[in-house]
Write a protein that holds these residues in place. Sequence first.
Motif, PDB file in Angstrom:
ATOM      1  N   GLU A  64       0.128  11.778  31.115  1.00 39.38           N
ATOM      2  CA  GLU A  64       0.475  10.749  32.105  1.00 39.38           C
ATOM      3  C   GLU A  64       1.539   9.788  31.587  1.00 39.38           C
ATOM      4  O   GLU A  64       2.538   9.507  32.270  1.00 39.38           O
ATOM      5  N   ARG A  65       1.359   9.249  30.386  1.00 40.30           N
ATOM      6  CA  ARG A  65       2.341   8.306  29.833  1.00 40.30           C
ATOM      7  C   ARG A  65       3.663   8.996  29.565  1.00 40.30           C
ATOM      8  O   ARG A  65       4.729   8.411  29.780  1.00 40.30           O
ATOM      9  N   MET A  66       3.606  10.232  29.112  1.00 31.19           N
ATOM     10  CA  MET A  66       4.830  10.993  28.874  1.00 31.19           C
ATOM     11  C   MET A  66       5.651  11.127  30.148  1.00 31.19           C
ATOM     12  O   MET A  66       6.876  10.924  30.139  1.00 31.19           O
ATOM     13  N   LEU A  67       5.013  11.462  31.262  1.00 32.92           N
ATOM     14  CA  LEU A  67       5.734  11.624  32.517  1.00 32.92           C
ATOM     15  C   LEU A  67       6.383  10.321  32.967  1.00 32.92           C
ATOM     16  O   LEU A  67       7.441  10.329  33.591  1.00 32.92           O
ATOM     17  N   ASN A  68       5.766   9.201  32.623  1.00 33.62           N
ATOM     18  CA  ASN A  68       6.297   7.903  33.030  1.00 33.62           C
ATOM     19  C   ASN A  68       7.409   7.397  32.128  1.00 33.62           C
ATOM     20  O   ASN A  68       8.288   6.654  32.578  1.00 33.62           O
ATOM     21  N   GLU A  69       7.400   7.780  30.848  1.00 33.80           N
ATOM     22  CA  GLU A  69       8.317   7.180  29.878  1.00 33.80           C
ATOM     23  C   GLU A  69       9.371   8.132  29.322  1.00 33.80           C
ATOM     24  O   GLU A  69      10.303   7.697  28.659  1.00 33.80           O
ATOM     25  N   ARG A  70       9.275   9.397  29.571  1.00 42.21           N
ATOM     26  CA  ARG A  70      10.211  10.372  28.998  1.00 42.21           C
ATOM     27  C   ARG A  70      11.619  10.192  29.556  1.00 42.21           C
ATOM     28  O   ARG A  70      11.835   9.617  30.623  1.00 42.21           O
ATOM     29  N   LEU A  71      12.598  10.726  28.826  1.00 41.28           N
ATOM     30  CA  LEU A  71      13.981  10.843  29.300  1.00 41.28           C
ATOM     31  C   LEU A  71      14.252  12.320  29.543  1.00 41.28           C
ATOM     32  O   LEU A  71      14.015  13.147  28.667  1.00 41.28           O
ATOM     33  N   VAL A  72      14.722  12.652  30.711  1.00 41.10           N
ATOM     34  CA  VAL A  72      14.927  14.047  31.080  1.00 41.10           C
ATOM     35  C   VAL A  72      16.388  14.437  30.863  1.00 41.10           C
ATOM     36  O   VAL A  72      17.303  13.755  31.331  1.00 41.10           O
ATOM     37  N   HIS A  73      16.612  15.533  30.153  1.00 43.17           N
ATOM     38  CA  HIS A  73      17.950  16.079  29.926  1.00 43.17           C
ATOM     39  C   HIS A  73      18.066  17.410  30.673  1.00 43.17           C
ATOM     40  O   HIS A  73      17.292  18.333  30.436  1.00 43.17           O
ATOM     41  N   ASP A  74      19.057  17.503  31.530  1.00 38.83           N
ATOM     42  CA  ASP A  74      19.281  18.743  32.275  1.00 38.83           C
ATOM     43  C   ASP A  74      20.096  19.761  31.490  1.00 38.83           C
ATOM     44  O   ASP A  74      20.193  20.923  31.892  1.00 38.83           O
TER      45      ASP A  74
END
Length: 204
Positions: A64-74
Amino acid sequence: MARTQVAIIGAGPSGLLLSQLLHQHGVDSVVLERRSREYVAGRIRAGVLEQGTVDLLVQANAGERMLNERLVHDGFALGFAGKSFRVDLRGLTGNAVSVYGQTEVTKDLMETRIAAGARLIFEAHDVSVEGFDRAHPTVHYSHGGRTHTLTCDFIAGCDGYHGVCRQSIPTEAIAELRAHLPFWLARDPGRRSTARARIDLFES
């Protein structure tokens, strides 16, 4: 003498995640870690997660915390011989990668396991394993000034290449497969965009 179904050596991300997944399937485990809880939760490691890992953490109820705080690289850019080209991860695979520190993954997994009442034994010293080839192998360790023996059905060595588990396996029972690649990759620390990361390719 204590007993569990699976004795897990090492409370890093792999050991904690394994313990959580086993718990979800009704399998009991004990996790032994030679370092303190504070040390494990504070050690800095890399932090790029592929989609499969993200999905597994979510499945383990630890994402849950990961989904809220992660940075996504395409995707990312490769630079070589003065030229650069972009690798579109999402376009090529349908997935991106997530930048989220392994330290944070460890904290999330640790909190998830503690909340579930897991048996996590930190500062377990002098760990030794025996009887890999027996139906019920044993793990010996010292903790709190006392010597303990743990009987189990399986031992999961999640303590790394230099850990006690690998050292306890007879040399003739280990098969190593290695591949030497004629190049290596290094990320350019000057690029801080969450959408584009530059990685330079060097010949070795």
